[in-house]
Design a protein around this motif. Sequence first.
Motif, mmCIF file in Angstrom:
data_model
loop_
_atom_site.group_PDB
_atom_site.id
_atom_site.type_symbol
_atom_site.label_atom_id
_atom_site.label_comp_id
_atom_site.label_asym_id
_atom_site.label_seq_id
_atom_site.Cartn_x
_atom_site.Cartn_y
_atom_site.Cartn_z
ATOM 1 N N SER A 129 -8.351 -3.182 -0.878
ATOM 2 C CA SER A 129 -9.726 -4.097 -1.224
ATOM 3 C C SER A 129 -9.672 -5.134 -2.109
ATOM 4 N N SER A 158 -1.844 5.774 -8.957
ATOM 5 C CA SER A 158 -1.786 7.239 -8.599
ATOM 6 C C SER A 158 -0.482 7.829 -8.335
ATOM 7 N N SER A 218 -3.733 2.878 -0.268
ATOM 8 C CA SER A 218 -4.487 2.069 0.278
ATOM 9 C C SER A 218 -5.968 1.612 -0.288
ATOM 10 N N ASN A 219 -6.269 2.822 -1.227
ATOM 11 C CA ASN A 219 -7.639 2.430 -1.832
ATOM 12 C C ASN A 219 -7.687 1.048 -2.780
ATOM 13 N N THR A 276 0.787 -1.136 0.152
ATOM 14 C CA THR A 276 0.006 0.044 -0.105
ATOM 15 C C THR A 276 0.934 1.185 -0.072
#
Lengths: 394, 394
Positions: free
Chosen positions: A65, A275, A61-62, A56
């Motif tokens: 999942s 990102s 951290s997005n 992450t």
Amino acid sequence: MSNKDLVLEIPYGTRDFLPREAAEKRAIEGKIAETFKRWGYDEVATPTIEFLDTLTMGNGSNLESKMFKLFDKENRTMALRYEMTTPIARVVASRLVDDLLPYKLSYISSVFRYEKTQTGRQCEFHQAGVELIGSSKATADAEVIALAVSIMQEAGLKDFQICLGQVEFINGLMQQCCILPKQQEQIKQAIESRDLVALNAIVDNTELPEAAKAMVKQLPLLHGDRKVLYKAYNMAMNEQSRRALDNLTEIYELLEAYGVAQYITFDLGVIRDFSYYSGMVFEAYTPGLGYPLCGGGRYDHMLTDFGRALPATGFAVGIERILLSLERQGLAKPAIAKNVYVAYVPGKQQEAIKLVQDLRNQGKTCELAMSACLELEADAYRQEKGYKELVFIK
Amino acid sequence: MSNKDLVLEIPYGTRDFLPREAAEKRAIEGKIAETFKRWGYDEVATPTIEFLDTLTMGNGSNLESKMFKLFDKENRTMALRYEMTTPIARVVASRLVDDLLPYKLSYISSVFRYEKTQTGRQCEFHQAGVELIGSSKATADAEVIALAVSIMQEAGLKDFQICLGQVEFINGLMQQCCILPKQQEQIKQAIESRDLVALNAIVDNTELPEAAKAMVKQLPLLHGDRKVLYKAYNMAMNEQSRRALDNLTEIYELLEAYGVAQYITFDLGVIRDFSYYSGMVFEAYTPGLGYPLCGGGRYDHMLTDFGRALPATGFAVGIERILLSLERQGLAKPAIAKNVYVAYVPGKQQEAIKLVQDLRNQGKTCELAMSACLELEADAYRQEKGYKELVFIK
């Protein structure tokens, strides 16, 4: 379903590579490894499992999942690697600190993403790629793009296009228009997913002056040959956007020297879904495949997060997507030549063994019958398994 | 430890392969793949993750605690593959049903075992191996042993020994001595771990007649050349044990035809740590490595559990163990030749690009400098990175 059927199932998004597919995969990976080597890129391999915090740190951290998570004996969260750029950043920051810059590193590796499967992409899939770390020059960006072209050519693809963008162009433009950070995110998402309807709705919903609205709506349309850059220069009022366009111009001229400019289409709407990108970004497309084959770009800040501030650029290509494209374009190579099937009558087994060993020592692909049989049976087997020649010892 | 240090850590029992190690690994795997192909073995690849039920169907649930477990979205338990024999059994039972027997399949793959790391074996390690499915003949067993020899030779090893046993010999002997199932397990464990003290204690604790006790205690000592078989024939009173010895005799004679009998040592104490073995078993050892490099055997019942009753035999070799053995025996090959480093003065970048592309098209391994520099700097970099020649464009 009986228990027997259950044990024959495999998890969602995974697959088996049967002989023909596995042979094609090995052949392509071999060619790619050879090309990386010829361009001076050293291979590294990292663990399948990393700590979640490491992954992450690079990916944000997005994406958590979408990761396959598991726990070690001390209950620390681990995950299967999501891509290879982050693990290589970790290696560079922890293991290669004494080496001379730049690092030119490559990998061929499985990666894991818990998401809806796409064409040519399962939850477990394979990527080959490079990371060029320690140079902020356009030479570095041009080299990785030219290498991506070479990889696709070596893999056997003839018809493909590279869409080249620069995230700083859009970032500069948004700053120039004073768009709020939250709206910037929404706009980028709409551009990334090529959703013009959503983009127009978001833009219309802002307090921007009409001229700025029109400019943002035009972003996905900045797509084509070198003339697109002139158009974009006319839109770019601030330093950040202009520097981004200067960078693209320099990269393009270097790609001309590489002799690969004919593969390049400018596309200032290319943003990529990680990102970490901070400069040039690109994606490669081929007819008949609705997703990019290959993608990459510059990421100058990720290494800082790992404690070593180094600029970097790179790309990854999807192995399964190359295989699928070759198949759809009728370019898949026939299976590897199988030379001789050696069979025998009872009592001639040892003689057959000696012969088959001799043939293998001559570099031939040979299979030995496991028991004595009739010549007719042997020939049927030979044909079914694709051996060219039968040697029958009587 | 700061957060920065934590993200640079990797999980217990995992490792990075830095450039030299990764290049050696790729070279060895390439040679092994080539050899498998030449012997008529088709590669297959299976998912890294399988359902736990599938893996324990092959390996037995006692290995479950050593598996890396994770859960899918429906909360079904999955695990990282523990070895490759079970996934290939699944493929054979579900995907290859229409193909002609026998199947000769190979793999080169990572596997995962959550246990204390050993010399040359981490929790994630790499195996190459074959499964020969659909033949119960000694020819099949001899072929996989001869292929294992060929793999070790191709990998560059010169000095190794194959210890050959037969689990049915011990099973027959225990039946003949009327040893209780629970005691059989204890005895096998002591023999497998070569723990003579434990073996003697277990045997002395039984109600067996003295002659039987003496016979069982002798099992781990049945180790040596062909004469061991004569000794064993004298001990084997029942059909099962005698058939096991006949099978070893036949395999040995075929290995003589293959020209590899000089690598064979009989060792009737070899049992192997997988419960699925049902006939011939073998392990390969090399000086300076306290663990087997390679192991395999016949497993005639596993496929039945997957719904397709087929006899089978095979082996797996540890890639890291081969690499470690080569290094310890001073046989590791030097890194791949790097030919030319191309550097340039300001303004000569495009000329340098054209030259480096020409050299690569000639098959040379070349690296291009990322920016203009002094000749002295370029030569220092060339030397450090191991390029033979500097081409400096002024």
